[in-house]
Design an enzyme around this catalytic site. Sequence first.
Site, PDB file in Angstrom:
ATOM      1  N   TYR A 195       0.831  -1.213   0.000  1.00 24.93           N
ATOM      2  CA  TYR A 195       0.000   0.000   0.000  1.00 24.93           C
ATOM      3  C   TYR A 195       0.872   1.272   0.000  1.00 24.93           C
ATOM      4  CZ  TYR A 195      -3.661   3.129   1.948  1.00 24.93           C
ATOM      5  OH  TYR A 195      -4.549   4.143   2.179  1.00 24.93           O
TER       6      TYR A 195
ATOM      7  N   LYS B  37       0.886   4.108  -2.828  1.00 28.23           N
ATOM      8  CA  LYS B  37       0.410   5.443  -2.436  1.00 28.23           C
ATOM      9  C   LYS B  37       1.458   6.516  -2.736  1.00 28.23           C
ATOM     10  CE  LYS B  37      -3.771   5.267  -0.929  1.00 28.23           C
ATOM     11  NZ  LYS B  37      -4.812   5.721  -1.884  1.00 28.23           N
TER      12      LYS B  37
HETATM   13  P1  NAI Z   1     -13.611   3.223   1.877  1.00 28.71           P
HETATM   14  O1  NAI Z   1     -13.358   1.750   1.834  1.00 28.71           O
HETATM   15  O2  NAI Z   1     -14.720   3.705   2.709  1.00 28.71           O
HETATM   16  O3  NAI Z   1     -13.803   3.764   0.415  1.00 28.71           O
HETATM   17  C1  NAI Z   1     -13.146   3.259  -0.685  1.00 28.71           C
HETATM   18  C2  NAI Z   1     -14.164   2.958  -1.757  1.00 28.71           C
HETATM   19  O4  NAI Z   1     -13.488   2.566  -2.948  1.00 28.71           O
HETATM   20  C3  NAI Z   1     -15.109   1.823  -1.380  1.00 28.71           C
HETATM   21  O5  NAI Z   1     -16.439   2.279  -1.439  1.00 28.71           O
HETATM   22  C4  NAI Z   1     -14.820   0.753  -2.410  1.00 28.71           C
HETATM   23  O6  NAI Z   1     -15.974   0.018  -2.799  1.00 28.71           O
HETATM   24  C5  NAI Z   1     -14.279   1.550  -3.553  1.00 28.71           C
HETATM   25  N1  NAI Z   1     -13.430   0.749  -4.439  1.00 28.71           N
HETATM   26  C6  NAI Z   1     -12.511  -0.166  -4.090  1.00 28.71           C
HETATM   27  N2  NAI Z   1     -11.953  -0.699  -5.195  1.00 28.71           N
HETATM   28  C7  NAI Z   1     -12.508  -0.098  -6.265  1.00 28.71           C
HETATM   29  C8  NAI Z   1     -12.345  -0.208  -7.654  1.00 28.71           C
HETATM   30  N3  NAI Z   1     -11.465  -1.054  -8.173  1.00 28.71           N
HETATM   31  N4  NAI Z   1     -13.087   0.578  -8.454  1.00 28.71           N
HETATM   32  C9  NAI Z   1     -13.997   1.434  -7.948  1.00 28.71           C
HETATM   33  N5  NAI Z   1     -14.209   1.582  -6.632  1.00 28.71           N
HETATM   34  C10 NAI Z   1     -13.482   0.803  -5.791  1.00 28.71           C
HETATM   35  O7  NAI Z   1     -12.246   3.912   2.333  1.00 28.71           O
HETATM   36  P2  NAI Z   1     -11.822   5.440   2.620  1.00 28.71           P
HETATM   37  O8  NAI Z   1     -11.182   5.449   3.922  1.00 28.71           O
HETATM   38  O9  NAI Z   1     -12.936   6.345   2.347  1.00 28.71           O
HETATM   39  O10 NAI Z   1     -10.661   5.628   1.569  1.00 28.71           O
HETATM   40  C11 NAI Z   1     -10.710   6.475   0.443  1.00 28.71           C
HETATM   41  C12 NAI Z   1      -9.308   6.674  -0.078  1.00 28.71           C
HETATM   42  O11 NAI Z   1      -8.532   7.363   0.892  1.00 28.71           O
HETATM   43  C13 NAI Z   1      -8.543   5.406  -0.379  1.00 28.71           C
HETATM   44  O12 NAI Z   1      -7.758   5.588  -1.536  1.00 28.71           O
HETATM   45  C14 NAI Z   1      -7.673   5.223   0.833  1.00 28.71           C
HETATM   46  O13 NAI Z   1      -6.513   4.456   0.527  1.00 28.71           O
HETATM   47  C15 NAI Z   1      -7.336   6.648   1.142  1.00 28.71           C
HETATM   48  N6  NAI Z   1      -6.901   6.867   2.510  1.00 28.71           N
HETATM   49  C16 NAI Z   1      -7.804   6.821   3.533  1.00 28.71           C
HETATM   50  C17 NAI Z   1      -7.367   7.046   4.821  1.00 28.71           C
HETATM   51  C18 NAI Z   1      -8.318   7.107   5.942  1.00 28.71           C
HETATM   52  O14 NAI Z   1      -7.877   7.459   7.055  1.00 28.71           O
HETATM   53  N7  NAI Z   1      -9.600   6.812   5.741  1.00 28.71           N
HETATM   54  C19 NAI Z   1      -5.936   7.218   5.133  1.00 28.71           C
HETATM   55  C20 NAI Z   1      -5.106   7.336   3.982  1.00 28.71           C
HETATM   56  C21 NAI Z   1      -5.592   7.139   2.725  1.00 28.71           C
END
Ligand code: NAI
Length: 737
Positions: A164, A168
């Site tokens: 990851y 990233k």
């Molecule tokens: P989340 O799991 O709630 O949202 C991610 C969404 O992406 C999910 O709804 C999932 O269905 C969708 N997804 C996954 N694979 C996919 C694909 N191949 N095509 C289309 N959609 C897909 O997670 P969150 O926390 O909202 O994360 C959003 C972004 O922020 C991610 O890139 C995560 O790595 C990044 N991030 C989040 C952090 C946090 O503290 N929540 C920390 C650092 C980065």
Amino acid sequence: MSVPLVFDGKVVIVTGAGGGLGREYALAFGVRGASVVVNDLGGDIKGGGKSSNAADKVVEEIKAKGGKAVANYDSVEDGEKLIQTALDAFGRIDIVVNNAGILRDRSFGRTSDLDWDLIHRVHLRGSFMVTRAAWNHMKKQKFGRIIMTSSAAGIYGNFGQANYSAAKLGLLGLANTLAIEGQKYNIHCNTIAPTAGSRLTETVMPPVLCESLKAEYVAPLVLWLSHDQCQENGGLFEVGAGWIGKLRWERSQGRIVRKKNQGMFPETVRDQWDNICDFTNATKPANINESVATLVEVLSRVETDEGIAPNPTSAMATAASGISPLEAVGQKLPESTFSYSQTQCILYALGVGMSTKDDDHLKFLYEGHEDFSCLPTFGVIPSQAAMMDGGLGSVPGLNFDFTRLLHGEQYLELFKPLPTSGTLTSQARIADVLDKGSGAVILLDVHTYSGKELLCYNQYSLFIVGAGGFGGKRTSDKAMSTVTHPNRTPDAVMTDTTTRDQAALYRLSGDWNPLHIDPSFAAMGGFKSPILHGLCSFGFAARHVLKQYANNDASRFKSIKVRFVKPVLPGQSLQTEMWKEGNRIHIQCKVKESGAVVLSGAYVDLHAAADGSPQILPEAGGLKSELVFAEIGRRIKDLGAEMVKKVNAVFGWEITKGGDIAAQWTIDLKTGAGALHKGPYSGKTDVTITVSDGDFMEVVQGKLNPQKAFFAGKLKVRGNIMLSQKLEVILKDYAKL
Ligand code: NAI
């Protein structure tokens, strides 16, 4: 003044918007007028499964709030399909927020090929595929905003997230290059590293933290970076909990560990290791050119250190001018001490043209005055002493002809109002050395202390004619930059005549250069007669701002920056043009007699007034309302079309002073994108309002209720009186002005 950020007419794709952060972004874009493509594969957090529910729900939520949205259920790996959905539904694509993500955490030794590949496919390749599909559309329309989602795990590393972290930080590299390639097409690409509670973080964060770190504390940054007003490009931001910080690279000064014709050895690296890793005086290279420039300079330094005839390259220039940034940067001048009493403060105030003719100058001229104060720009005087005593000429790497030194620019910042007497110490240091081709620029930072307390900071930008061409960098992140003034007529102008003896008086504050008093010396420098000190004009300009916008309150002064463009002769009149933008007053100074610009790219930053309201003082004999109309004119330029829709009327204004009409204005919010006219209006107004300058200011500052003013006869209305209700659209923000 806060103008809402709207996205009317813009089409945005948010990937992975079925939940977590993405959902929050999609909703926020939706309520602010964007057409939103809500993409989500609807799988589990490890990348398994698929469902349309997640995206559909968010689309419904946006629609329920009156927004426009469509769903897309493809994986981000099929980037073209996502963009096609935007084109089919809304006909264009303006903003891409790459947000979709999954996790497959494993300690490194247990990371399988699938763990590695899936993470890279969704995060890095997925962002690439979606962005590339949008790229040419953005290029053609000369507008695009792209957000990459990185992570603290990538920036800092995190146990169990090797796959990851790599993907990233890969996104940051991608963004860095897109920012460069997109710049000329107005495509900006920025990267965020968010922290928020979501299903991705609930396994690693305590529930309380997960709940408190809301996704809505991240969305506003994403919206701002996506807006066409935002000029940020290539930035990296950490964001969470309602806090936003920007990150950048820092590089140690480093050490050259090679000598010409002697090879390079690991032992030298070992022996120099502490120096190589020492971050004292670290630089912050901002682009690849700065990186390459260092290497070019090192090549030439290695040559010259050997004393061997250099190649006909930049090394030659280095030898000729004797300027070596690697040696000079970070060098300190000996600490200097400066003692002064109230006499020096008064002498300085007289030197920059203060006079007992002006009642409110008395507090700078009379030690018995109850508010006796030291002019803020006096802060250059102790720092100058440091430079004069300190022997800039003895700094290694700065061997040049001192008669070719010009004072190019000056920055001064005060951290506290200056005391009216005291003993101050100043520490001066070479912050950077730049190669401008025709000359070299030395940036000299001087910090001035009273005991241990930092009072002020000066940056001298010294130009050495003919000393450039040594292969150094052209710009520096250490430089306090000049700023172009707004492109409109000045909001205020103040003029003062210097006396024939202005330079003779100013030099007594400590600048003894004979150029400013001795005709034969001036002639040697190519001047017809002795010239005024640049820092004297600087003092005039600063006090003009202080009078115009800060009621001569020295504690309101924060900082000033100017570029010295042309000399002024004692006896000429200095005219300071001022433009107010919040607490920044842009300034330009001219010689009134010739119209020549003498100070440019200049500004004064003020602290807000204690009661929160900036002082609005008229130009002598002028109207206070002028400033407000100037501001209204600017707003119409920005938001005229929207205001025309809401108001659809032409307003005439008659501003009176002493019972007579002193100014007439027309605010046309009926035709085209709206306009402001000064002077009598040829067309027909729907309503005309007559009010005195003073009452007008009371109304716009929210101190006088317009209805009450009307009933009290202070505000007269002719024509369609109902329209005066719509004045709110024009004036409501001025309470905060
Ligand atoms: P989340 O799991 O709630 O949202 C991610 C969404 O992406 C999910 O709804 C999932 O269905 C969708 N997804 C996954 N694979 C996919 C694909 N191949 N095509 C289309 N959609 C897909 O997670 P969150 O926390 O909202 O994360 C959003 C972004 O922020 C991610 O890139 C995560 O790595 C990044 N991030 C989040 C952090 C946090 O503290 N929540 C920390 C650092 C980065």
